[in-house]
Design an enzyme around this catalytic site. Structure first.
Site, short mmCIF file in Angstrom:
data_model
loop_
_atom_site.label_atom_id
_atom_site.label_comp_id
_atom_site.label_asym_id
_atom_site.label_seq_id
_atom_site.Cartn_x
_atom_site.Cartn_y
_atom_site.Cartn_z
N HIS A 108 71.09 43.87 50.62
CA HIS A 108 70.77 43.62 49.21
C HIS A 108 69.58 42.67 49.16
O HIS A 108 69.39 41.84 50.04
CB HIS A 108 72.00 42.99 48.54
N ASP B 31 76.86 37.87 54.22
CA ASP B 31 77.00 38.17 52.80
C ASP B 31 78.31 38.95 52.63
O ASP B 31 78.40 40.13 52.98
CB ASP B 31 75.81 39.00 52.31
N GLN C 202 80.54 42.23 48.99
CA GLN C 202 81.24 43.51 48.92
C GLN C 202 82.45 43.56 49.84
O GLN C 202 83.35 44.39 49.64
CB GLN C 202 80.28 44.66 49.30
N LYS D 185 82.85 40.18 41.59
CA LYS D 185 83.23 41.42 42.27
C LYS D 185 84.69 41.38 42.73
O LYS D 185 85.19 42.36 43.28
CB LYS D 185 82.31 41.66 43.47
N CYS E 162 69.22 47.38 44.22
CA CYS E 162 68.67 46.16 44.83
C CYS E 162 68.62 46.28 46.34
O CYS E 162 68.97 45.35 47.08
CB CYS E 162 69.47 44.93 44.41
#
Length: 401
Positions: free
Chosen positions: A119, A196, A199, A222, A360
């Site tokens: 991303h 990261d 997700q 999220k 993105c």
């Protein structure tokens, strides 16, 4: 709670008694009533600033705020709540790492390795700090199946590599990177690793101590929590070495024109009035989510994805699924000769919410040589009936297109 998708859906005001089919959970999830109520309760009955004053309201707000931090610490397996820093989201957390840890340690000739499938939030901050320090950002190439090329990664590792930034799970294809092995290999050359988890944290249990990640970030929105609240985990020894980023109230012990001393962790990274309601609501969302059997949730979502995939590829020969990862929460696809935005618009007119665009992830789109995709992403509240509605709406859209 028992896993009953009908009763679960009823807990979401945006979806209960609604014809909306929401397939954009990878962008942001809908919020259960208990999370919305936690925000309302704070502002209507408990509103006060934290770590300031001596009245009972502020004491109660501070207690809830720090209890939320402790819960997040337990949720991701941190060694201490001191390793949990509140941010506005994963994006701000990544920028904080870049402008504190990276900017204060990198120098000319150093290398930052970043996954080509990342991303933008896990690319641009490293480009900015590279310009500031003279370091170089080098991409880890992605293969046609959506996985990072591990042979290339291993060949790029050297003592010049000081930082590796990769996603636990990517946002376009839901590819789960082998972060355990990648972290170990990076540590072998002395590099620090930023994961990261935006997700990933919602779809698998995370233990950052076992993972041995140096930094791990995620966003609340999220994870069925509000927007504007996020988490930066960092190993305590690293956080203690890092300089503050923002200056202001709360992040100081003593201010004078002769010199200022900063608060201990995690306060030195939390200048100003924080998103108190957001932190409390994130804790509520985590408690709510953990009340279910997580393997049941993921089995449900995997069934939705598999069913949608099978029906999708049978629908039209011109439909191509991009980087399909069985068992994940995402399907991204393109259609020969049709713009992705046209498909999404026609679906929207039929009450089906999907994401279209580059998500993105420009470098990944360039690697796949496509301008964008239609992305269908599943949440706990989606049903097999939703999948049937998606396929029916796509059939009508294809007739028009």
């Amino acid at each position: 709670m028992s896993f009953d998708v009908t009763s679960i859906r009823q807990q979401f005001p945006a979806l209960d008694n609604s014809e909306l089919v929401y397939f954009d959970s990878a962008a942001t999830t809908q919020k259960p009533a208990c999370v919305i109520e936690a925000i309302k309760r704070y502002y209507s009955m408990q509103n006060a600033n934290v770590h300031r004053g001596s009245h009972s309201l502020t004491a109660h707000a501070t207690n809830q705020f720090e209890q939320a931090r402790a819960l997040v610490s337990q949720f991701i397996g941190a060694n201490s709540p001191k390793e949990i820093v509140w941010t506005r989201g994963a994006t701000e957390a990544l920028n904080l790492i870049a402008q504190t840890y990276a900017r204060s340690t990198l120098q000319e000739g150093d290398v930052i390795l970043v996954g080509e499938s990342e991303h933008h939030a896990n690319i641009v901050p490293w480009q900015i700090v590279a310009e500031q320090t003279g370091a170089t950002v080098i991409p880890i190439p992605v293969k046609a199946d959506g996985h990072l090329c591990q042979d290339a990664y291993e060949s790029l590792l050297s003592n010049k590599v000081k930082l590796v930034a990769i996603a636990q799970t990517t946002n376009v294809t839901a590819t789960r990177n082998p972060i355990e092995a990648m972290i170990s290999e990076a540590h072998n050359v002395g590099a620090k690793v930023v994961i990261d988890g935006a997700q990933g944290v919602v779809h698998e249990e995370v233990n950052v101590a076992d993972l041995d990640a140096d930094f791990y970030v995620f966003s609340g929105h999220k994870l069925y929590a509000p927007t504007g609240i996020g988490v930066l985990y960092g190993k305590q020894a690293l956080l203690e070495q890092m300089p503050p980023w923002h200056g202001g109230g709360k992040m100081v012990q003593k201010v004078s024109f002769g010199g200022t001393t900063y608060s201990e962790l995690p306060g030195k990274f939390e200048a100003g009035t924080p998103n108190i309601a957001g932190a409390i609501a994130l804790a509520e969302a985590i408690n709510w989510y953990q009340s279910f059997d997580r393997p049941e949730i993921e089995n449900h979502i995997s069934t939705l994805q598999k069913t949608a995939y099978q029906k999708l590829i049978a629908l039209d020969d011109d439909i191509k699924v991009i980087g399909y990862q069985p068992g994940s929460s995402v399907i991204s696809f393109v259609m020969e000769g049709v713009h992705h935005e046209d498909i999404a618009t026609l679906l929207d007119k039929q009450g089906i919410a999907v994401r279209s665009g580059h998500h993105c992830a420009h470098p990944l789109m360039d690697a796949f040589d496509i301008p964008g995709t239609v992305r269908v992403s599943f949440g706990i509240y989606n049903t097999l009936e939703d999948v049937e509605k998606l396929i029916s709406a796509l059939e009508k859209a294809l007739d028009i297109l």
